[in-house]
Design a protein around this motif. Structure first.
Motif, PDB file in Angstrom:
ATOM      1  N   GLU A 113       3.140  12.221   4.560  1.00 37.03           N
ATOM      2  CA  GLU A 113       2.733  13.612   4.370  1.00 37.03           C
ATOM      3  C   GLU A 113       1.906  14.097   5.552  1.00 37.03           C
ATOM      4  O   GLU A 113       2.040  15.253   5.994  1.00 37.03           O
ATOM      5  CB  GLU A 113       1.934  13.733   3.074  1.00 37.03           C
ATOM      6  N   ASP A 114       1.072  13.213   6.087  1.00 42.51           N
ATOM      7  CA  ASP A 114       0.283  13.596   7.268  1.00 42.51           C
ATOM      8  C   ASP A 114       1.186  13.901   8.452  1.00 42.51           C
ATOM      9  O   ASP A 114       0.946  14.847   9.220  1.00 42.51           O
ATOM     10  CB  ASP A 114      -0.696  12.472   7.616  1.00 42.51           C
ATOM     11  N   HIS A 141       2.353   6.481 -10.103  1.00 42.79           N
ATOM     12  CA  HIS A 141       1.702   7.380  -9.145  1.00 42.79           C
ATOM     13  C   HIS A 141       2.682   7.821  -8.060  1.00 42.79           C
ATOM     14  O   HIS A 141       2.778   9.013  -7.721  1.00 42.79           O
ATOM     15  CB  HIS A 141       0.501   6.668  -8.522  1.00 42.79           C
ATOM     16  N   ALA A 200       4.239  11.517  -7.372  1.00 40.72           N
ATOM     17  CA  ALA A 200       4.111  12.202  -6.087  1.00 40.72           C
ATOM     18  C   ALA A 200       5.465  12.614  -5.540  1.00 40.72           C
ATOM     19  O   ALA A 200       5.591  13.645  -4.864  1.00 40.72           O
ATOM     20  CB  ALA A 200       3.385  11.297  -5.090  1.00 40.72           C
ATOM     21  N   TRP A 232       0.881   4.071  -1.818  1.00 36.36           N
ATOM     22  CA  TRP A 232       0.294   5.405  -1.828  1.00 36.36           C
ATOM     23  C   TRP A 232      -0.198   5.781  -0.432  1.00 36.36           C
ATOM     24  O   TRP A 232       0.007   6.914   0.024  1.00 36.36           O
ATOM     25  CB  TRP A 232      -0.851   5.466  -2.827  1.00 36.36           C
ATOM     26  N   SER A 233      -0.797   4.839   0.288  1.00 31.65           N
ATOM     27  CA  SER A 233      -1.245   5.099   1.658  1.00 31.65           C
ATOM     28  C   SER A 233      -0.057   5.408   2.558  1.00 31.65           C
ATOM     29  O   SER A 233      -0.118   6.306   3.413  1.00 31.65           O
ATOM     30  CB  SER A 233      -2.010   3.891   2.199  1.00 31.65           C
ATOM     31  N   ARG A 291      10.698   7.685   2.591  1.00 30.68           N
ATOM     32  CA  ARG A 291      10.266   7.879   1.193  1.00 30.68           C
ATOM     33  C   ARG A 291      11.131   7.046   0.249  1.00 30.68           C
ATOM     34  O   ARG A 291      10.634   6.470  -0.714  1.00 30.68           O
ATOM     35  CB  ARG A 291      10.352   9.356   0.820  1.00 30.68           C
ATOM     36  N   ASN A 324       2.794  17.222   7.969  1.00 28.96           N
ATOM     37  CA  ASN A 324       1.856  18.344   8.022  1.00 28.96           C
ATOM     38  C   ASN A 324       1.069  18.388   9.326  1.00 28.96           C
ATOM     39  O   ASN A 324      -0.020  18.981   9.375  1.00 28.96           O
ATOM     40  CB  ASN A 324       0.886  18.252   6.832  1.00 28.96           C
ATOM     41  N   LEU A 362       2.784   6.726   1.609  1.00 24.10           N
ATOM     42  CA  LEU A 362       3.274   8.064   1.274  1.00 24.10           C
ATOM     43  C   LEU A 362       2.359   9.131   1.836  1.00 24.10           C
ATOM     44  O   LEU A 362       2.835  10.176   2.343  1.00 24.10           O
ATOM     45  CB  LEU A 362       3.372   8.188  -0.254  1.00 24.10           C
ATOM     46  N   ARG A 363       1.073   8.910   1.786  1.00 28.17           N
ATOM     47  CA  ARG A 363       0.136   9.875   2.366  1.00 28.17           C
ATOM     48  C   ARG A 363       0.315   9.976   3.873  1.00 28.17           C
ATOM     49  O   ARG A 363       0.203  11.063   4.458  1.00 28.17           O
ATOM     50  CB  ARG A 363      -1.294   9.448   2.040  1.00 28.17           C
ATOM     51  N   SER A 364       0.609   8.875   4.529  1.00 28.38           N
ATOM     52  CA  SER A 364       0.845   8.891   5.970  1.00 28.38           C
ATOM     53  C   SER A 364       2.064   9.740   6.296  1.00 28.38           C
ATOM     54  O   SER A 364       2.068  10.503   7.276  1.00 28.38           O
ATOM     55  CB  SER A 364       1.030   7.467   6.492  1.00 28.38           C
ATOM     56  N   LYS A 415       0.863  -1.193   0.000  1.00 27.67           N
ATOM     57  CA  LYS A 415       0.000   0.000   0.000  1.00 27.67           C
ATOM     58  C   LYS A 415       0.897   1.240   0.000  1.00 27.67           C
ATOM     59  O   LYS A 415       0.980   1.993   0.965  1.00 27.67           O
ATOM     60  CB  LYS A 415      -0.916  -0.010   1.215  1.00 27.67           C
TER      61      LYS A 415
END
Length: 779
Positions: free
Chosen positions: A167-168, A283, A287, A160-161, A194, A171, A163-165, A158
């Motif tokens: 970023e979370d 993807h 990103a 993309w998930s 990353r 941020n 990578l989003r984590s 997973k």
């Protein structure tokens, strides 16, 4: 918490408050002490007990003075007032005691309260610190849990998930945790996470590329099978509709009329290709703002895979598997190009395509360099044309492959010519030149389906009872069969090939002409020179006639089969060659007959200076005529016109032999009796020709009769007149007339009688006069 500011009461304010208090209510029999409570509390709070007591004492003194003044005026009132004052004083003393006791009690209670308050404040501060620590620890735990989940998501694919984590985490809103070393260390570790995600998704894509390479052959096989099925369906439909005959698979007409079946090469019952790893990788790299790196890596990997498809050298047996793998490879590339936006450029895919096609053509050329079997070229073409048709639907440029197939076709045509040339030569030389014998209807149908003959002859052959002997021999049948095989193999190669490079139909007609002219006509001509059997020569004539008809029928068939959509009738030059062959065959028959006639003339015993005339023809002529009529009528099973031509040839040859007797150099002299005997032979032959129904053959003796007529009628002087030569004596050749006169003159010179010698001299002068005509010309 800042200390509360203590209230300070001035003397004036205390006096004012005391003045406002009515210690005794005139209307009440009880004391009014309720208003003292608040004042005493304020005094205690402000720690001004002494000042208050002084103020009370001053008030008491003022009241005492007032009482004395009043008492001085009214003693009784004074006495009551004093009594009241004493009461007040007792109450005041009691109040003082109460106040002191209350003050001590309040002071004691206040100190305990202050201590408890201080302890409470310290406890609250400690609790607040603990709450803050707990909150920070919980925040750290949540962040650490997210980081831990990132690792799990990477392992689970997973990406993309994950990578989003990250970023979370980066941020997160600003909190006390944001300033901690732990948080700063965590932020510094995000790039490595990353990189882990990037490496993991790259490894996933690499694994996918390896799997794609393993499945490329199966993808290509399914695609080629689907195209083969489509081709068979179109061919079946095209055979039913003559208007579609010129259209091949992939043409505009086929694309418009083709009813597509829902078959996805990449997703079906046998195979399912999942492009998710590639899409995920694109993807993630997008990103991470590293798409260019992925594009370069993907292109390099696919380039390496394309290089590994073709083995060097390439065995022809593995060409089908190679084309399947190439087809699967570029079908995947087409799907990637169509579904990934700008990730792949058409130019990159075209570079891969051009490289693979270039290596493929070189490999196939190298494999076919020493190949001499035309069928091998046909199998290669079939493999390549299926490959081309499959990838043309994906809009890949196939011009170079079509051009390469034309190159293969030229070599194929050469090998085909060589193969069939030998077969035609063998057919002609191994033929027994006997009519083809048919016993069953099935044999007859097989033969009629192969040979090209006219409609009338076909009807006659069909109606004739079985068994029967056909007019032609095995040569004609086998040659027609091989011509059909040649045409079939020729067009089998160009089936599906683009017609933009050269005129295939012209090449076919030239190849057929070459085979027909050099290896059928040529072999027949060579066979003629070695054949002396008249029945075999007659069969060759019949075969040549049928080949003439076959050429015409073949032209019509080729016109219907031509690949070009436009064009006139296809013409074969071989038809004129068979005309020449037919002429040579008839000439050969004449030559054989004349050769046999020479044998009869060798048996002749002419006396060229007889003393008297014979009553009948020479005896050898009976045998000659009997043989000639028997052989020509029974052995020459050819068209009547050719039989008549054979008779005419024989008659002309006999007449020529007679003329050679009279005018040739083999006989030195003749006399008039010999000439008369020869004319008797001519009369016999003309009679016989009339008996067999060919009186026109007598024209062969026109020159002989005209030449000898001039001598017997003594018309030499008339012959010397140009007008007479052109009209009356046009058949007479002056050289031959001169030779005949010289032979008569030679005979006259040997005579001992005067008349004979004079006649001989006359003939000599006439010969000289004739010899002076047209000097320098031959016979």
């Amino acid at each position: 918490m800042p200390p509360r500011k203590r209230t300070v009461f001035t003397q004036e304010s205390i006096d004012q408050q005391l003045q406002q208090i009515h210690l005794l209510d005139q209307s009440s029999s009880s004391e009014n002490l309720e208003q003292l409570g608040p004042i005493i509390k304020q005094i205690h709070t402000g720690r001004q007990q002494d000042a208050f007591l002084r103020s009370v004492q001053a008030l008491v003194d003022s009241k005492d003075a007032e009482i004395e003044r009043i008492c001085g005026e009214n003693y009784q009132d004074f006495i009551s007032s004093v009594s009241t004052l004493f009461t007040v004083k007792s109450y005041t003393d009691k109040m003082k005691e109460n106040i002191s006791s209350l003050d001590a009690s309040v002071s004691q209670l206040g100190r305990g309260l202050v201590e408890k308050k201080r302890a409470l404040l310290q406890t609250k501060k400690t609790a607040a610190n603990l709450d803050e620590a707990i909150d920070n620890l919980q925040a750290c735990l949540r962040v650490l849990d997210v980081v831990h989940r990132v690792g799990e998501m990477i392992r689970e694919g997973k990406y993309w998930s994950a990578l989003r984590s990250l970023e979370d985490i980066q941020n997160l809103p600003q909190t006390s945790l944001s300033q901690t070393p732990f948080y700063r260390h965590l932020l510094s570790s995000l790039p490595s996470l990353r990189v882990q995600i990037k490496d993991a998704v790259t490894a996933s894509m690499k694994e996918w590329l390896l799997k794609i390479r393993e499945n490329s052959g199966e993808i290509g096989r399914l695609a080629l099978e689907a195209m083969e099925l489509r081709t068979r369906r179109w061919r079946s439909r095209r055979d039913k509709d003559p208007l579609l005959r010129m259209s091949r698979v992939g043409s505009a007409v086929e694309l418009v009329t083709y009813e597509k079946t829902e078959f996805n090469v990449l997703d079906n019952d046998k195979l399912s290709v999942d492009f998710k790893p590639l899409y995920q990788c694109i993807h993630i790299y997008t990103a991470l703002d590293s798409l260019d790196e992925l594009q370069r890596s993907y292109q390099a990997d696919r380039k390496i895979q394309s290089d590994l498809i073709l083995p060097m050298p390439l065995p022809l047996g593995s060409l089908s598997a190679v084309t399947q793998e190439i087809s699967g490879y570029f079908i995947v590339e087409t799907h990637v190009l169509e579904t990934t936006g700008t990730f792949r450029s058409e130019r990159e895919v075209e570079e891969l395509w051009e490289g693979v096609v270039s290596r493929l053509t070189v490999a196939v050329q190298s494999a076919l360099r020493t190949e001499n079997d035309a069928d091998s070229f046909l199998r290669v073409k079939e493999c390549l044309i299926g490959f081309i048709t499959t990838l043309e639907s994906s809009l890949y440029p196939t011009t170079s492959l079509h051009a390469f197939i034309i190159v293969l076709f030229e070599k194929y045509a050469q090998l085909l010519d060589k193969q069939f040339s030998k077969r035609f030569d063998d057919i002609v030389w191994q033929d027994d030149c006997q009519p083809m014998y048919i016993q069953s209807q099935q044999e007859l149908n097989t033969v009629l389906d192969v040979v090209w003959i006219g409609d009338e002859e076909r009807a006659e052959v069909t109606k004739a009872p079985l068994p029967q002997s056909l007019l032609w021999s095995q040569t004609f049948y086998l040659c027609c069969e091989d011509i059909r095989g040649f045409i079939q193999k020729f067009y089998a190669f160009v089936e599906g090939v683009s017609q933009h490079h050269r005129n295939i139909d012209d090449l076919l007609s030239k190849s057929l002409d070459d085979l027909l002219i050099h290896h059928i006509c040529g072999s027949i001509t060579k066979r003629l020179a070695e054949t002396t059997n008249l029945s075999q020569l007659a069969q060759i004539v019949t075969n040549a006639e049928h080949f003439q008809v076959a050429c015409t029928e073949l032209e019509r068939s080729l016109t219907n089969l031509r690949t070009a959509q436009r064009g006139g009738t296809i013409r074969l030059k071989a038809s004129s060659s068979f005309d020449e062959t037919l002429t040579r065959s008839v000439s050969r028959i004449k030559s054989v007959i004349n050769s046999k006639l020479d044998d009869f003339f060798e048996l002749s015993e002419y006396n060229w200076v007889p003393t008297s005339k014979e009553d009948g023809p020479n005896m050898y002529l009976y045998e000659l005529v009997n043989w000639l009529t028997t052989v020509v009528d029974s052995q020459l099973l050819i068209a009547p016109s050719y039989i008549d031509e054979a008779y005419m040839g024989a008659a002309e040859y006999i007449a020529e032999c007679f003329m050679d007797f009279l005018t040739g150099r083999s006989i030195a002299m003749v006399n008039e009796n010999a000439i008369s005997n020869l004319l008797i032979d001519c009369d016999f032959l003309e009679t016989e020709f009339g008996r067999i129904g060919r009186p026109h053959l007598s024209s062969a003796f026109n020159e002989l009769r005209a030449t000898t007529g001039i001598v017997f009628s003594d018309k030499v002087q008339d012959y010397l007149i140009p007008a007479n030569r052109q009209s009356t004596y046009a058949a007479v050749k002056h050289k031959r007339l001169q030779a005949l006169l010289e032979k008569l003159a030679q005979y006259g010179s040997t005579r001992r009688d005067t008349a004979g010698r004079q006649l001989g001299e006359k003939r000599r002068k006439e010969a000289e006069a004739v010899g002076r005509l047209f000097p320098g010309q031959g016979r």
